[in-house]
Design a protein around this motif. Structure first.
Motif, PDB file in Angstrom:
ATOM      1  N   VAL A  76       0.823  -1.218   0.000  1.00 54.21           N
ATOM      2  CA  VAL A  76       0.000   0.000   0.000  1.00 54.21           C
ATOM      3  C   VAL A  76       0.855   1.265   0.000  1.00 54.21           C
ATOM      4  CG1 VAL A  76      -1.778   1.312   1.216  1.00 54.21           C
ATOM      5  CG2 VAL A  76      -1.861  -1.198   1.202  1.00 54.21           C
ATOM      6  N   ASN A  77       0.611   2.119  -0.972  1.00 55.76           N
ATOM      7  CA  ASN A  77       1.070   3.505  -0.951  1.00 55.76           C
ATOM      8  C   ASN A  77      -0.173   4.376  -0.718  1.00 55.76           C
ATOM      9  OD1 ASN A  77       3.945   3.152  -1.557  1.00 55.76           O
ATOM     10  ND2 ASN A  77       3.224   2.394  -3.539  1.00 55.76           N
ATOM     11  N   ALA A  78      -0.038   5.674  -0.804  1.00 54.84           N
ATOM     12  CA  ALA A  78      -1.199   6.522  -0.478  1.00 54.84           C
ATOM     13  C   ALA A  78      -1.214   7.793  -1.307  1.00 54.84           C
ATOM     14  CB  ALA A  78      -1.181   6.877   1.011  1.00 54.84           C
ATOM     15  N   SER A  79      -2.436   8.331  -1.480  1.00 61.95           N
ATOM     16  CA  SER A  79      -2.621   9.628  -2.130  1.00 61.95           C
ATOM     17  C   SER A  79      -3.610  10.439  -1.307  1.00 61.95           C
ATOM     18  CB  SER A  79      -3.140   9.461  -3.561  1.00 61.95           C
ATOM     19  OG  SER A  79      -4.402   8.818  -3.562  1.00 61.95           O
ATOM     20  N   THR A  80      -3.463  11.743  -1.317  1.00 61.70           N
ATOM     21  CA  THR A  80      -4.404  12.626  -0.626  1.00 61.70           C
ATOM     22  C   THR A  80      -4.910  13.674  -1.601  1.00 61.70           C
ATOM     23  OG1 THR A  80      -2.638  14.112   0.160  1.00 61.70           O
ATOM     24  CG2 THR A  80      -3.268  12.276   1.601  1.00 61.70           C
ATOM     25  N   TRP A  81      -6.185  14.023  -1.457  1.00 60.21           N
ATOM     26  CA  TRP A  81      -6.850  14.944  -2.372  1.00 60.21           C
ATOM     27  C   TRP A  81      -7.604  15.981  -1.546  1.00 60.21           C
ATOM     28  CZ3 TRP A  81      -6.280  13.485  -7.616  1.00 60.21           C
ATOM     29  CH2 TRP A  81      -5.728  12.199  -7.813  1.00 60.21           C
ATOM     30  N   THR A  82      -7.315  17.247  -1.791  1.00 60.36           N
ATOM     31  CA  THR A  82      -7.914  18.328  -1.018  1.00 60.36           C
ATOM     32  C   THR A  82      -8.587  19.332  -1.950  1.00 60.36           C
ATOM     33  OG1 THR A  82      -6.082  18.086   0.559  1.00 60.36           O
ATOM     34  CG2 THR A  82      -7.474  20.022   0.806  1.00 60.36           C
TER      35      THR A  82
END
Length: 396
Positions: A136-142
């Motif tokens: 698992v890697n991750a992304s964030t969206w704002t």
């Protein structure tokens, strides 16, 4: 949200994002295209874990109207108070999506919410990027859109996460391969292996300055100290050499117990023999000073580290050697053999730095002629040189 444009972006990513040759460029182009397609993103973050002895992961941040900023974090981040209360913690540990709507009081459990709210953000979602093996890697969206993301927009983000995960997996695997090769065989050898030089017997000749060093008294040291302590001592000892070798253009090829083999290639790109040998001698002086400053406890006493290094210049065979499908990328040849014999002579003489006649003749470093010595396996005796500023321990 323009569905057709979204599909075009997904197809572009599946095809390898060819118009954006680096990850930061890919992230910038992808984010800007998503904005044009109607996704109201203000800030996007991607967090990629790495297989590296010092670096836990890399971060990429795109902000609307700005550039992509990159960074790294070390392994200590996992035990930090900041990570414990980050939305990314459950993403990495459980592979779940985490949303923080800024009009939801429950989101206050994440301190980052207040920081983003102060910048005008209204919604935040952290989405896992799952590799084919489950890693698992991750992304964030704002967003700053009033009311936050709509369900349609969240669905678009999730659809982008899939090809983004594949792209990251491919890029990361190649980067990991390169980093592992750099870590375990060295940069020059790693480039050759990645370039396809992987068959046994595939080797090149090159002119190089050769460095072969050894920690004095290592056998006795290993016998009387716990294994964990010996490993710690070796790491401290090698740190003094590796940094100096790499800073002066050398490549560490092999650790052999307490021994170290390194080469400093001589070619038109790095410089002529005199220039290369001058840098090798500088690395030897730096290593000598670093090792001299080290000490380790031995019962009630404190012992000093002692080591020796032999320097030679010659032609080596550089490539794959081994048996079956277990190969080692190293260098061999009479020049390497002579360096190994010189290192043993350095030990007998109680010298830290010795050099062959050829090396000392090219490198004006203030040498003393220590005499001729018979060399096992060679028909002729070898003349050995030591530094003027070094007093032989055997003379004390």
């Amino acid at each position: 949200m323009n569905a057709s444009e979204l599909q075009d972006i997904i197809a572009w990513m599946i095809d390898g994002a060819r118009s954006a040759p680096t990850p930061p460029q890919m992230m910038a182009e992808c984010s800007e295209r998503l904005v044009r397609a109607g996704l109201p993103i203000w800030r996007v973050g991607v967090f990629v874990r790495t297989l590296h002895p010092e670096i836990y992961g890399r971060s990429f941040f795109w902000t609307h109207g700005g550039r992509v900023e990159t960074g790294t974090v070390d392994h200590k981040i996992l035990d930090s108070p900041e990570f414990a209360v980050s939305p990314l913690a459950p993403v990495f540990r459980q592979g779940v999506e985490v949303r923080a709507r800024f009009d939801d009081p429950a989101s206050a459990r994440f301190p980052i919410v207040e920081d983003l709210r102060a910048e005008g953000a209204t919604d935040y979602v952290a989405v896992p990027l799952i590799n084919t093996d489950g890693f698992v890697n991750a992304s964030t969206w704002t967003t700053r859109q009033p009311g936050g993301f709509t369900e349609e927009q969240l669905s678009a983000i999730r659809s982008i996460a899939v090809p983004l995960a594949r792209y990251i997996e491919i890029v990361t695997l190649r980067r990991t391969a390169s980093l592992l090769l750099d870590t375990y065989v060295g940069n020059r050898a790693g480039e050759k292996i990645l370039g396809g030089q992987i068959r046994r017997g595939h080797a090149d000749t090159m002119d190089a300055a050769i460095w072969l060093s050894d920690l004095r008294g290592f056998t006795a040291l290993s016998d009387r100290l716990p294994a964990e302590t010996v490993v710690e001592i070796l790491n401290l000892y090698f740190d003094c050499q590796v940094s100096a070798i790499r800073a002066n253009g050398g490549e560490v090829l092999k650790f052999m117990g307490d021994g170290l083999l390194a080469v400093f290639p001589v070619d038109d790109y790095v410089g002529d023999e005199a220039e290369v040998c001058s840098r090798v001698l500088e690395a030897a002086r730096e290593s000598r000073a670093g090792v001299k400053a080290l000490q380790f406890p031995n019962g009630d006493d404190v012992e000093r580290f002692r080591f020796g290094v032999a320097l030679h210049l010659g032609r080596v065979l550089y490539g794959n050697i081994g048996g079956g499908d277990r190969l080692d990328f190293t260098c061999i040849g009479p020049a390497v053999n002579l360096a190994a014999r010189l290192e043993k002579i350095a030990s007998r003489l109680g010298r830290t730095v010795v050099a062959s006649e050829r090396f000392a003749g090219i490198c004006d470093g203030g040498w003393s002629d220590l005499g001729e010595f018979p060399v096992a396996g060679f028909s002729r005796a070898a003349r050995v040189y030591g530094l003027h500023d070094e007093i032989s321990a055997a003379a004390n």
